[in-house]
Design a protein around this motif. Sequence first.
Motif, PDB file in Angstrom:
ATOM      1  N   ILE A   1      10.836   9.000  14.172  1.00  0.00           N
ATOM      2  CA  ILE A   1       9.315   9.117  14.215  1.00  0.00           C
ATOM      3  C   ILE A   1       8.799   8.283  15.006  1.00  0.00           C
ATOM      4  O   ILE A   1       7.772   8.314  15.785  1.00  0.00           O
ATOM      5  N   VAL A   2       9.305   6.710  14.689  1.00  0.00           N
ATOM      6  CA  VAL A   2       8.604   5.819  15.574  1.00  0.00           C
ATOM      7  C   VAL A   2       8.720   6.074  16.964  1.00  0.00           C
ATOM      8  O   VAL A   2       7.591   5.928  17.665  1.00  0.00           O
ATOM      9  N   ILE A   3      10.007   6.353  17.545  1.00  0.00           N
ATOM     10  CA  ILE A   3      10.163   6.665  19.083  1.00  0.00           C
ATOM     11  C   ILE A   3       9.327   7.754  19.438  1.00  0.00           C
ATOM     12  O   ILE A   3       8.700   7.640  20.743  1.00  0.00           O
ATOM     13  N   LYS A   4       9.245   8.917  18.613  1.00  0.00           N
ATOM     14  CA  LYS A   4       8.354  10.302  19.179  1.00  0.00           C
ATOM     15  C   LYS A   4       6.882   9.609  19.301  1.00  0.00           C
ATOM     16  O   LYS A   4       6.078   9.989  20.447  1.00  0.00           O
ATOM     17  N   GLU A   5       6.503   8.719  18.395  1.00  0.00           N
ATOM     18  CA  GLU A   5       4.819   8.561  18.543  1.00  0.00           C
ATOM     19  C   GLU A   5       4.868   7.358  19.554  1.00  0.00           C
ATOM     20  O   GLU A   5       3.786   7.660  20.406  1.00  0.00           O
TER      21      GLU A   5
ATOM     22  N   ILE B   1       0.906  -1.316  -0.086  1.00  0.00           N
ATOM     23  CA  ILE B   1       0.087   0.097   0.012  1.00  0.00           C
ATOM     24  C   ILE B   1       0.939   1.103  -0.054  1.00  0.00           C
ATOM     25  O   ILE B   1       0.550   2.396  -0.690  1.00  0.00           O
ATOM     26  N   LEU B   2       2.042   1.262   0.699  1.00  0.00           N
ATOM     27  CA  LEU B   2       2.790   2.236   0.563  1.00  0.00           C
ATOM     28  C   LEU B   2       3.447   2.602  -0.713  1.00  0.00           C
ATOM     29  O   LEU B   2       3.527   3.850  -1.317  1.00  0.00           O
ATOM     30  N   LYS B   3       3.784   1.627  -1.429  1.00  0.00           N
ATOM     31  CA  LYS B   3       4.282   1.721  -2.838  1.00  0.00           C
ATOM     32  C   LYS B   3       3.143   2.409  -3.793  1.00  0.00           C
ATOM     33  O   LYS B   3       3.649   3.282  -4.621  1.00  0.00           O
ATOM     34  N   MET B   4       2.063   1.805  -3.381  1.00  0.00           N
ATOM     35  CA  MET B   4       0.862   2.402  -4.338  1.00  0.00           C
ATOM     36  C   MET B   4       0.544   4.032  -4.169  1.00  0.00           C
ATOM     37  O   MET B   4       0.434   4.697  -4.998  1.00  0.00           O
TER      38      MET B   4
ATOM     39  N   GLN C   1       3.297  14.292   5.521  1.00  0.00           N
ATOM     40  CA  GLN C   1       3.203  13.789   7.060  1.00  0.00           C
ATOM     41  C   GLN C   1       2.596  12.073   6.824  1.00  0.00           C
ATOM     42  O   GLN C   1       3.207  11.134   7.482  1.00  0.00           O
ATOM     43  N   LYS C   2       1.869  11.943   5.870  1.00  0.00           N
ATOM     44  CA  LYS C   2       1.255  10.625   5.785  1.00  0.00           C
ATOM     45  C   LYS C   2       2.192   9.654   5.269  1.00  0.00           C
ATOM     46  O   LYS C   2       2.365   8.513   5.839  1.00  0.00           O
ATOM     47  N   LEU C   3       2.791   9.877   4.387  1.00  0.00           N
ATOM     48  CA  LEU C   3       3.846   9.002   3.768  1.00  0.00           C
ATOM     49  C   LEU C   3       4.853   8.662   4.692  1.00  0.00           C
ATOM     50  O   LEU C   3       5.248   7.457   4.865  1.00  0.00           O
ATOM     51  N   ALA C   4       5.420   9.795   5.562  1.00  0.00           N
ATOM     52  CA  ALA C   4       6.532   9.428   6.515  1.00  0.00           C
ATOM     53  C   ALA C   4       5.941   8.522   7.712  1.00  0.00           C
ATOM     54  O   ALA C   4       6.535   7.499   8.175  1.00  0.00           O
ATOM     55  N   PHE C   5       4.455   8.507   8.048  1.00  0.00           N
ATOM     56  CA  PHE C   5       3.897   7.921   9.123  1.00  0.00           C
ATOM     57  C   PHE C   5       3.741   6.369   8.495  1.00  0.00           C
ATOM     58  O   PHE C   5       4.145   5.513   9.240  1.00  0.00           O
ATOM     59  N   MET C   6       3.366   6.448   7.309  1.00  0.00           N
ATOM     60  CA  MET C   6       3.230   4.962   6.694  1.00  0.00           C
ATOM     61  C   MET C   6       4.650   4.064   6.708  1.00  0.00           C
ATOM     62  O   MET C   6       4.565   2.961   7.157  1.00  0.00           O
ATOM     63  N   ALA C   7       5.776   4.703   6.400  1.00  0.00           N
ATOM     64  CA  ALA C   7       6.963   4.142   6.435  1.00  0.00           C
ATOM     65  C   ALA C   7       7.433   3.680   7.703  1.00  0.00           C
ATOM     66  O   ALA C   7       8.129   2.639   7.992  1.00  0.00           O
ATOM     67  N   ALA C   8       7.241   4.730   8.478  1.00  0.00           N
ATOM     68  CA  ALA C   8       7.737   4.423   9.873  1.00  0.00           C
ATOM     69  C   ALA C   8       6.987   3.242  10.531  1.00  0.00           C
ATOM     70  O   ALA C   8       7.644   2.475  11.184  1.00  0.00           O
ATOM     71  N   ARG C   9       5.597   3.121  10.456  1.00  0.00           N
ATOM     72  CA  ARG C   9       4.894   1.966  10.784  1.00  0.00           C
ATOM     73  C   ARG C   9       5.432   0.568  10.388  1.00  0.00           C
ATOM     74  O   ARG C   9       5.302  -0.260  11.038  1.00  0.00           O
TER      75      ARG C   9
ATOM     76  N   ASP D   1      -5.850   2.828   5.455  1.00  0.00           N
ATOM     77  CA  ASP D   1      -6.723   4.057   5.514  1.00  0.00           C
ATOM     78  C   ASP D   1      -5.961   5.254   5.266  1.00  0.00           C
ATOM     79  O   ASP D   1      -6.594   6.037   4.308  1.00  0.00           O
ATOM     80  N   THR D   2      -4.934   5.434   5.592  1.00  0.00           N
ATOM     81  CA  THR D   2      -3.928   6.680   5.293  1.00  0.00           C
ATOM     82  C   THR D   2      -3.649   6.655   3.356  1.00  0.00           C
ATOM     83  O   THR D   2      -3.883   7.520   2.989  1.00  0.00           O
ATOM     84  N   GLY D   3      -3.293   5.333   3.256  1.00  0.00           N
ATOM     85  CA  GLY D   3      -3.131   5.191   1.695  1.00  0.00           C
ATOM     86  C   GLY D   3      -4.179   5.445   0.861  1.00  0.00           C
ATOM     87  O   GLY D   3      -4.005   5.980  -0.296  1.00  0.00           O
ATOM     88  N   LEU D   4      -5.418   4.903   1.457  1.00  0.00           N
ATOM     89  CA  LEU D   4      -6.448   5.254   0.694  1.00  0.00           C
ATOM     90  C   LEU D   4      -7.113   6.813   0.528  1.00  0.00           C
ATOM     91  O   LEU D   4      -7.381   7.397  -0.328  1.00  0.00           O
ATOM     92  N   GLN D   5      -6.704   7.409   1.445  1.00  0.00           N
ATOM     93  CA  GLN D   5      -6.885   8.824   1.785  1.00  0.00           C
ATOM     94  C   GLN D   5      -5.899   9.955   0.814  1.00  0.00           C
ATOM     95  O   GLN D   5      -6.359  10.686   0.138  1.00  0.00           O
ATOM     96  N   ILE D   6      -4.572   9.242   0.736  1.00  0.00           N
ATOM     97  CA  ILE D   6      -3.801   9.833  -0.352  1.00  0.00           C
ATOM     98  C   ILE D   6      -4.272   9.671  -1.812  1.00  0.00           C
ATOM     99  O   ILE D   6      -4.403  10.840  -2.695  1.00  0.00           O
TER     100      ILE D   6
END
Length: 605
Positions: free
Chosen positions: A561-565, A306-309, A332-340, A382-387
């Motif tokens: 990003i991961v640690i801050k979240e 989903i991140l690639k798409m 913000q969304k792309l960075a969050f997706m990659a971090a997760r 959900d984030t990918g669909l929003q993008i």
Amino acid sequence: MHKKEFRMSESKDAKYNVDQEGQEFDSVVGSLFFGEINEDVIFPFPHFSEDQVEMAKEMCSAVSKYGEDAIDGEKFDEEAKIPDEVIRGLAELGLCGLAVPEEYGGMQLDYSLYSRVFAEVASMDGSTATMLGAHQSIGYRALLNEGTPEQKEKWLPSLASGEKLASFCLTEPGSGSDAYSIKTKAIKNDDGSFTITGQKLWITNAGTAEFYTVFCKTDHEKDGKMVEKISCFIIEKGMEGVSFGEKENKMGIRASETRAVYFDKVKVPAENVLGELGKGFKIAMNVLNSGRLSLGAGCVGGMKTILKMATEHAKGRKQFGAPISDFGLIQQKLAFMAARCYATESIVYMTTGNMIKGMNDYFLETAICKVYGSESLWTVVDTGLQIAAGNGYMKEYPYERIMRDSRINLIFEGTNEILRCFLALSGMKGPSDSLKELGKVSDVSSALKDPIKSLGVLSDFAKKRISKMIASRALTKAHPELEEYANYFSSMMASFAIQVENTLIKHGKKIIGNEYPQGRLSNMATELYVMLCVISRTTSILEKDDVPQDKKDYVLGLTKIVIKESRQNFVANLKEMTNNYDKLTAEVSQAVCNYDGYGLDIINY
């Protein structure tokens, strides 16, 4: 390619075992509940060995190529069926026997390789991954774990080759998370065989499988009385009395087959008992523990897809004269997706690596992999669909299908709610045993009734408590660039351990029925494990000379990003342990139940 081309030679496999396996050690997550950590278990991060890398690349490449040619998720979803020829093709690649020993025709992959190959399948189609996972992650896993040499010789070859599919039969109409309440009964006959009657619900692969791992109640004598316990049996499709319900019409993973299974006085020979009679509950839990691991790995595969798409869409979609990937809220969304994705991948392979090295109990780790992985995948989808915006909502694009397929992960193999309770209560068992030395866990003052006798016990308890309160650096092996985050972890771990003790002292045995603090403790334990795994993995990457600097910078950014979240989530849960509105929540929930819903209408109120 045929599966034989991918098997490791005996020399490679032996070399891997000697290099990687060590002495047994306890659960990493379990130690967090005591405020302790063994750095030697965490560092260095258990990256793949050269042999594993070679094997993984070859297998994933072949699986990916086969998927491009044969796996059509959209078609499978519309027809609600995985074609038989596709299943045969997967079997020819060895994907039906990934963990089965070579002597029985399998690939004999370790936990890490198994997870990586399974993630590759999951990246292509959720239904296909579900079918394969139900077959081997849980379907015949009890046979692998508990089977006698004769049982393995009889059934494993045909299961590993894909000639026969397997199914795991535990859930019943009145028994979901409460597995011990199953009603299916196995009555022992005079000749040693058993007659089984009952039904199972929502069973994956039910109609296509030939081999069923079935859990039933059996009678046992204890202290002169008859009691019921759970036992595990092998049932075959051709046995008289086995039948199936209609194929379920599901929201997602529609191509995987789900049916009810009925057992009407099915006679099963004594040699079909798996493991010891009366030990079936433990067998089932052990199967689900390993199954949750592959589910977490599969979530990583789904997130990568989903991140690639989403990335391709963000770079190609232009608005206001610029690609939307230039806009802050999309970034913000792309960075969050990659971090997760990075975080989930880190916890999965820290867990598999430690399982290979000899970690005794890993049920807490696999529960976290399942809960964190499934929730991460859901939010990433959900984030990918929003993008993708409007495109994401249209059936001609795969976003909505992937969303439907992903939702089940939060439910099966233990709902995330029950696993949170399981994680908290299991983790607190060790500290609760220690606190028993003080007297009644819920009332420390009872220990003071005999001050002389209690002095030593209370003194030791106080010393341990003070040492936890004084935050020391627990992660001395973290990379210097991660020192700040390692210190965060140390302080958080100390706060967590103290909160575990406070909770036990406050609630005592009543904690078992109080899910509000259970949920928060499990959330905090999860965030600590995520931080720990990410710090370890990033340390290993930063210390490697052959990793390009831009890749190191990228990984370091993901880690921050991961640690801050995780820190934000941890602190929020920590505060809510003492400052919450649990009582109000319970009252409002009761009112909703009393009103059978909302209970209000703007017309009247």
